[in-house]
Design an enzyme around this catalytic site. Sequence first.
Site, PDB file in Angstrom:
ATOM      1  N   ASP B 137       0.940  -1.223   0.054  1.00  0.00           N
ATOM      2  CA  ASP B 137       0.132  -0.012  -0.034  1.00  0.00           C
ATOM      3  C   ASP B 137       0.682   1.212  -0.016  1.00  0.00           C
ATOM      4  O   ASP B 137       1.696   1.440   1.058  1.00  0.00           O
ATOM      5  CB  ASP B 137      -0.865  -0.161   1.297  1.00  0.00           C
ATOM      6  CG  ASP B 137      -1.827   0.952   1.239  1.00  0.00           C
ATOM      7  OD1 ASP B 137      -1.636   1.953   0.528  1.00  0.00           O
ATOM      8  OD2 ASP B 137      -2.662   0.959   2.022  1.00  0.00           O
ATOM      9  N   ASP B 155       0.873   8.144  -9.216  1.00  0.00           N
ATOM     10  CA  ASP B 155       0.311   7.458 -10.500  1.00  0.00           C
ATOM     11  C   ASP B 155      -0.774   6.444 -10.139  1.00  0.00           C
ATOM     12  O   ASP B 155      -0.705   5.277 -10.535  1.00  0.00           O
ATOM     13  CB  ASP B 155       1.281   6.912 -11.517  1.00  0.00           C
ATOM     14  CG  ASP B 155       0.917   6.597 -12.736  1.00  0.00           C
ATOM     15  OD1 ASP B 155      -0.467   6.693 -13.041  1.00  0.00           O
ATOM     16  OD2 ASP B 155       1.757   5.538 -13.433  1.00  0.00           O
ATOM     17  N   ASP B 158      -8.475   5.933 -10.065  1.00  0.00           N
ATOM     18  CA  ASP B 158      -9.134   7.261  -9.874  1.00  0.00           C
ATOM     19  C   ASP B 158      -9.693   7.158  -8.244  1.00  0.00           C
ATOM     20  O   ASP B 158      -9.681   6.102  -7.509  1.00  0.00           O
ATOM     21  CB  ASP B 158     -10.623   7.024 -10.768  1.00  0.00           C
ATOM     22  CG  ASP B 158     -10.121   7.008 -12.173  1.00  0.00           C
ATOM     23  OD1 ASP B 158      -9.732   8.274 -12.623  1.00  0.00           O
ATOM     24  OD2 ASP B 158     -10.179   6.010 -12.850  1.00  0.00           O
TER      25      ASP B 158
END
Lengths: 281, 281
Positions: B137, B155, B158
């Site tokens: 994570d 990067d 959404d």
Amino acid sequence: MDLWFTESDMKTYGLVFKIKKTLYVGKSKYQTVAVFETVDMGRLLVLDGLVMSCEYDEFAYHEMIAHVPLYTHPSPENVLIIGGGDGGTVREVVKHDIVKSVDLVEIDEEVIKVTKEYLPILGSAFDSPKLNIHIGDGIEYVKDTDKRYDVIIVDGSDPVGPAVGLFSESFYRDCYERLKEDGIMVAQTETPYDVNLRVHVPQIYKNIRKVFPDTRMYIANVACYPSGMWSFAFATKKYDPIKDFQGVRYEKDGFKLKYYNDQIHKACFILPNFVRDFIDG
Amino acid sequence: MDLWFTESDMKTYGLVFKIKKTLYVGKSKYQTVAVFETVDMGRLLVLDGLVMSCEYDEFAYHEMIAHVPLYTHPSPENVLIIGGGDGGTVREVVKHDIVKSVDLVEIDEEVIKVTKEYLPILGSAFDSPKLNIHIGDGIEYVKDTDKRYDVIIVDGSDPVGPAVGLFSESFYRDCYERLKEDGIMVAQTETPYDVNLRVHVPQIYKNIRKVFPDTRMYIANVACYPSGMWSFAFATKKYDPIKDFQGVRYEKDGFKLKYYNDQIHKACFILPNFVRDFIDG
């Protein structure tokens, strides 16, 4: 019931719009004219199944086709608009105090009528005292007129159907002849990015460059056109869009615009490598 | 048989792609990963029904997220990429000789595996000796690591599903802390133009601006994302993307790029009025 609009030329990729209501569909002498109410992007003007203008983002296209040449030419008093029957380009052009007269040559009277009734945001300047509307073929008009213009704006539809001649070398040559010796022509030149539609673009630039000594592409982002990238040719006999930018007039006018500004005026001529290679390659 | 792909979050407007073949669909621990072969835009990587990358135009997104910070920082030796499991950003970053080490923190190992197998254009740099891949994570990583970076590139996907924390103030604060005192963070910040998706954007900028002393938006045109306009935050402690542009290194490198160039580096920070007003208003 879900109603979605898709463009009639969509082959393998494109945009879809969810529609609340069909407001108008009619057949004119030249094409099918339609207006749809979208769910949240305002109204959509559609000619022969192709999106011409969407209330949500029409400002991007119309501001960029109008203000880039008008803030380059030092005294754009006489302007000719070929096409532009939806009124958006007229609306931007007549904002300029320096513009004394505008001739609009639209082939299809129905487009003007429908815009006036259903798209008042676009058609708000049709009653400007500077404006003369000629219903007729723009190609014939530039062949025959005795008038000479400071700026010609070619705001036609796509190079299929009634507008195909607006992308020909002979038409651009007639535009060149109808411009004064320091005139500028700007023309919408489709998208260099959409995988299906970009095929037209290199030939359009070849055609313009056979006629004008200096032709550059500039781009604007229009959400309702596929790929979001739309291009315009800036074809000029004398003035350079960067060096001759009319910054003093721009500041003095102080228009409240949604897309165009003095920095965009210059940045819009900067092209990604693949676009530059595509038209120059 | 006609197969069309539409994004799962498309409410009233969006893109559709004609599909030749479904190459892969699988459920990872975090999301559904799919690869489609489009008719003429190459392959499409889709996570939870949202387009991540399309072979046709992925260069636009990946060149712009990588080269803008790397050609601003005078010595970007250590780079951290959060997300980026499709490999496109890594591919651009490792091109720079000056970059000595790249840490990629991707939460979903499946994305890397699928990219390696089905999207070799994107995954071409996964074997670079500069690259260290951490499966985990990104939010935890920037909280815990002792390393300090010159450039952090966010990067992620959404702000729905697994990536939502990548847009929070606390995450941006941890990125700030993990940057050296002259570090730069660049993050993808969605589209400011799509009528449905733009809703996230002002809050993202508020969050970043609470943390970084100077944050600007820059934009790129990506055909496979709705509206065609994608945005990135350039958040910096010290360097100015215009004044500190590393033109000498850019010239010396001479990469063959498809989108980014030295003029685009500056022009991409010029925003249409409605975008500027949207994030600053």
